[in-house]
Design an enzyme around this catalytic site. Sequence first.
Site, PDB file in Angstrom:
ATOM      1  N   HIS A 224      56.922  32.152  83.721  1.00 10.81           N
ATOM      2  CA  HIS A 224      56.715  33.602  83.739  1.00 10.81           C
ATOM      3  C   HIS A 224      56.633  34.017  85.205  1.00 10.81           C
ATOM      4  CE1 HIS A 224      54.543  37.418  83.287  1.00 10.81           C
ATOM      5  NE2 HIS A 224      54.788  37.387  81.992  1.00 10.81           N
TER       6      HIS A 224
ATOM      7  N   ASP B 199      49.192  27.624  83.631  1.00 13.54           N
ATOM      8  CA  ASP B 199      49.246  28.930  82.994  1.00 13.54           C
ATOM      9  C   ASP B 199      49.028  28.712  81.503  1.00 13.54           C
ATOM     10  OD1 ASP B 199      49.891  31.291  81.741  1.00 13.54           O
ATOM     11  OD2 ASP B 199      51.854  31.532  82.675  1.00 13.54           O
TER      12      ASP B 199
ATOM     13  N   GLN C 194      49.743  31.381  76.882  1.00 15.37           N
ATOM     14  CA  GLN C 194      50.356  31.269  75.566  1.00 15.37           C
ATOM     15  C   GLN C 194      49.813  30.086  74.773  1.00 15.37           C
ATOM     16  OE1 GLN C 194      52.268  33.471  74.184  1.00 15.37           O
ATOM     17  NE2 GLN C 194      52.811  34.757  75.928  1.00 15.37           N
TER      18      GLN C 194
ATOM     19  N   LYS D 250      45.881  38.836  75.308  1.00 12.05           N
ATOM     20  CA  LYS D 250      46.726  38.031  74.431  1.00 12.05           C
ATOM     21  C   LYS D 250      45.917  37.273  73.378  1.00 12.05           C
ATOM     22  CE  LYS D 250      50.312  37.310  77.950  1.00 12.05           C
ATOM     23  NZ  LYS D 250      51.365  38.150  77.351  1.00 12.05           N
TER      24      LYS D 250
ATOM     25  N   CYS E 165      59.771  38.720  81.437  1.00 16.22           N
ATOM     26  CA  CYS E 165      59.254  38.309  82.754  1.00 16.22           C
ATOM     27  C   CYS E 165      59.624  36.853  83.050  1.00 16.22           C
ATOM     28  CB  CYS E 165      57.742  38.499  82.840  1.00 16.22           C
ATOM     29  SG  CYS E 165      57.217  40.214  82.672  1.00 16.22           S
TER      30      CYS E 165
END
Length: 446
Positions: free
Chosen positions: A158, A235, A238, A261, A401
């Site tokens: 991303h 990261d 997700q 999220k 993104c």
Amino acid sequence: MTSSAPRRRPTRDNGSVTVQAASLSDAVVGRIRTDFAELGQTVNERPLVYLDSGATSLKPTPVLDAERSFVETHTAAVHRGAHTLAAEATEIFEQARERVAAFVGADAGEIVWTSNATEAVNLVAYAIGNASAGRGGAASERFRLREGDEIVVTEAEHHANLIPWQELAARTGAVLKAIPVDEQGQLRLDVAAGLIGERTRIVAFSHVSNVTAAIAPVAELVSLAHAVGALVVLDACQSVPHMSVDVHELDVDFAVLSGHKMLAPTGIGALYGRLELLNALPPFLTGGSMITTVTLESAEYLPAPQRFEAGTQRISQAVALAAACDYLSVVGLDRIAAHEHELGARLVHGLQQIAGVRLLGPEDPAARTGLAAFDLEGVHAHDVGQYLDDRGIAVRVGHHCAQPLHRRFGMTASTRASTYLYNTTDDVDAFLEALSDVRRFFGAAA
């Protein structure tokens, strides 16, 4: 949602998830859905089918109530006032930090509040940049980047976990390298082993791709990085909302997450960092509430996490994020992972049956989470999205993104459907049924 469930951790093997727990039953999902008022809406005169949780999740009533209750009864500046309300607000604020830390397997002092995951990545990158400029004294020398040092990212990142490293490389003279992906969007570990070497200082990668849904081989990448003394920045935007994540178990040095999220409001995220690393880093933002002594010439800073929390904090949002973590824990991260695994497998199988669909990411559902991005031959992603929206189905269209990854696959945009704990098989089936008619509608079918 008030039912309880043990929080067992799905096992991971070479970037796949083996689900060991029972999935959410239809009855449980039905009760969950009653907590999300938005799901009762109609869009374009059709019942809303929300398949865009990869972009932002819906917010349940208990989370909204937690934030509202704090604002209505405990509004005060934290870590500043001596009156009763200020003391109570500070206690609630720090209890929220403890709950979020426990949710990801961290200690409370290892969680820094940020506005979002993008700010969290920038915090690490700019703090390392400050250390490279000589700020922070002897303690920060371990972070200093010199010309020719290397920062390794991946082709799947991303932009939030790419551009800050590009900027850091430009400021310090470091070299940015990227681990490529294969045709199914999985990281090329054979190439990674050659890229990560003695000049590598930072390895930054996403736990789960927001385009391919591929789950990264975290253990292997951490091993490669730590073998050469490099820092690992994960990261986890997700992954944390969708599966059990223990940052200590993963052995990463830093990790970022975004509240919006995972059922929380916008404007709140968190950075996890090993405490000894956070305390050695120089600050990124400076100002009030992160200092011990200030003169007109200089300042001394508090230890972590407060040294990275200058100014008025996102107090009610942090309280809401803790409530979101509690909500997900009650439902059970293992059961959520199992439920999304089933929905994701249904998505993948259904997409593979529709003529003209090019699925991005692994074909094996075990190697991915419950989202699916794809290209539909002859129809631009924006047209696909508008057609689905006309039928009340919300999906994401564009480059998500992740322009370098789309460029790798020879496209500029894709359509993405992403599931969460409140989605049903009926949602997936409605999406697939509508999608199957898109090419005929636009005159692109053979």
